[in-house]
Enzyme design. Structure first.
Site, PDB file in Angstrom:
ATOM      1  N   ASP A 171       0.864  -1.173   0.000  1.00 46.84           N
ATOM      2  CA  ASP A 171       0.000   0.000   0.000  1.00 46.84           C
ATOM      3  C   ASP A 171       0.911   1.237   0.000  1.00 46.84           C
ATOM      4  OD1 ASP A 171      -2.004   1.774   0.458  1.00 46.84           O
ATOM      5  OD2 ASP A 171      -2.503   1.075   2.460  1.00 46.84           O
ATOM      6  N   LYS A 194      -3.007   0.249  -3.592  1.00 44.57           N
ATOM      7  CA  LYS A 194      -4.133  -0.577  -3.115  1.00 44.57           C
ATOM      8  C   LYS A 194      -5.365   0.303  -2.948  1.00 44.57           C
ATOM      9  CE  LYS A 194      -4.786  -1.536   1.400  1.00 44.57           C
ATOM     10  NZ  LYS A 194      -4.554  -2.110   2.735  1.00 44.57           N
ATOM     11  N   ARG A 196      -9.214   0.310  -1.221  1.00 48.26           N
ATOM     12  CA  ARG A 196     -10.222  -0.369  -0.397  1.00 48.26           C
ATOM     13  C   ARG A 196     -11.442   0.542  -0.457  1.00 48.26           C
ATOM     14  NH1 ARG A 196      -9.317  -4.085   4.069  1.00 48.26           N
ATOM     15  NH2 ARG A 196      -7.174  -3.444   4.445  1.00 48.26           N
ATOM     16  N   ASP A 221       4.399  -5.173   5.419  1.00 47.45           N
ATOM     17  CA  ASP A 221       3.274  -4.389   5.942  1.00 47.45           C
ATOM     18  C   ASP A 221       3.448  -4.244   7.451  1.00 47.45           C
ATOM     19  OD1 ASP A 221       0.916  -2.965   5.953  1.00 47.45           O
ATOM     20  OD2 ASP A 221      -0.180  -4.435   4.761  1.00 47.45           O
TER      21      ASP A 221
END
Ligand code: R5P
Length: 317
Positions: A171, A194, A196, A221
C-alpha cells in the site's frame, strides 16, 4: 534491577510477558482477574506496589474490548494502591486504525484510547510500530514507540534468498516503512497502489510502481489482519511476473478466517513478530509457514531504560 520495579501480565499475552521477565531476570508480580457472571471484572494485585515503578503488559487481541477494560481496571487499581509510576505496555496498540475523521459521524478511536489510558491513571505508554506514528501525539503523557524493523530484517537476512529479491509495499501508505527495510536489506523496492472502496476484507491492487518481473517478491506491511491486503498483493505480483512470494509484518492480527485464506494463497512464507499471540492449534492445522521472531528482549531493554532513567533512543535505531 531495583526492588521497586513490578511487571504485571494481564490476560492477553502471558507468554510474551514471561519472556520479558526472563530477560529482566525477575518474576512476574502476582495478580488475579476474576470475571463475574454479569461480565464485570475484578483485578487484584497480590503484592504491595506502594511507590513502585509498575509496568502493565496487555496487547490488543481477542477479546479486544474485554482486554482494554481489564487494562483500564488494572491501571485504576494500581493507581489507588499508590504505585509511583504506571507504564502501560501495549505491544500492539488497540483501535489504532481509526486515527482520523475521514468520514462523517465516526469516532477517532486511537485518540479515545489515549484519553481512556490517561484517565485511568497511566503515566507512560510503551508500544511498538503504531499504525500511524501520529497516534503518539494523541497523548499528553510520554509514549515510547519501539520499532521491530531491525529484528524482522535480521530474520529475513538469515532465512530468505535476498538476492534477486524486491521489497514490496502492499500500500502507498507503507512506502515510508519500506524504505527502512530497503536500507537495511539493501534491496530494490516496488509500491502497490491498493484501493479499499468499502470496509470489506477484499481490497484491490490496481497498479504498481517498480519492477518485480523475474524477482522474488517480499511484501512488507505493519500488520496482517484478515490477510486480504497481502493476498491481493501476492496475486497481483505473480501476474506481473514475480517468481515467488514471501511476506513480513510486525503485528500478526490474523483475524477471522485469515489462516484459511493464507493457507490457500500464493504466499509461501510469512515472517511476523510475537506482539500478538498465535494459537498453537491454528499453526498446527494450517500449512502456511509462519516464522515468529521475538520482540521480548527489545521490550525488556526498553523497560530497563525507562526504569533506570537512561536513554531509550538507542533502541529506536
Ligand atoms: C493498512 O493500512 C495496513 O497497513 C494493513 O495493510 C492492513 O491493516 C491489513 O489488513 P488486512 O490484512 O485485513 O487486509
Amino acid at each position: 534491577m531495583a526492588n521497586d520495579i513490578k511487571i504485571i501480565s494481564l490476560s492477553s499475552h502471558n507468554a510474551l510477558a514471561s519472556e520479558i521477565c526472563g530477560h529482566l531476570e525477575m518474576p512476574l508480580t502476582q495478580t488475579e482477574t476474576i470475571r463475574f457472571g454479569n461480565e464485570n471484572m475484578l483485578f487484584t494485585c497480590h503484592e504491595n506496589v506502594r511507590e513502585s515503578d509498575v509496568f502493565v503488559i496487555q496487547t490488543s487481541c481477542p477479546p479486544v474490548s474485554e482486554n482494554i477494560m481489564e487494562l483500564l481496571i488494572a491501571i485504576d487499581a494500581l493507581k489507588h494502591a499508590s504505585a509511583r509510576r504506571i507504564t502501560a505496555v501495549l505491544p500492539y496498540f488497540p483501535y489504532a486504525r481509526s486515527d482520523k475523521k475521514d468520514r462523517p459521524r465516526i469516532s477517532i478511536t486511537a485518540r479515545l484510547m489515549a484519553d481512556l489510558l490517561e484517565t485511568a491513571g497511566a503515566n507512560r505508554v510503551l508500544t511498538m510500530n503504531l499504525h500511524s506514528p501520529q497516534v503518539q501525539g494523541f497523548f499528553r503523557i510520554p509514549v515510547d514507540q519501539l520499532d521491530a524493523t531491525p529484528i524482522v530484517c535480521d530474520e529475513l537476512r538469515n532465512t530468505s534468498e535476498l538476492e534477486d529479491s524486491v521489497l514490496v509495499a502492499s500500500d502507498v501508505s507503507e512506502a515510508k516503512d519500506l524504505k527502512a527495510y530497503a536500507n537495511r536489506l539493501n534491496a530494490p523496492i516496488a509500491i502497490i497502489d491498493k484501493r479499499r472502496n468499502d470496509d470489506s476484507e477484499s481490497p484491490e491492487a490496481v497498479s504498481i510502481i517498480g519492477d518485480v518481473a523475474d524477482r522474488n517478491a517480499l511484501i512488507i506491511d505493519d500488520e496482517i489482519a484478515s490477510g486480504g491486503t497481502m493476498i491481493a498483493a501476492a496475486d497481483f505480483l505473480l501476474k506481473h511476473g514475480a517468481r515467488r512470494i514471501e511476506a513480513a509484518a510486525v503485528h500478526p492480527v490474523l483475524s477471522g478466517n485469515a489462516y484459511d485464506r493464507l493457507s490457500s494463497s500464493t504466499i509461501e512464507r510469512l515472517v511476523v513478530t510475537n506482539t500478538i499471540p498465535i494459537p498453537a492449534e491454528k499453526l498446527a492445522s494450517h500449512p502456511i509457514a509462519i516464522n515468529t521472531v521475538s520482540v521480548a528482549n527489545l521490550f525488556a531493554e526498553a523497560i530497563r531504560a525507562i526504569h533506570t532513567g537512561s536513554s531509550i533512543s538507542r533502541l529506536f535505531t
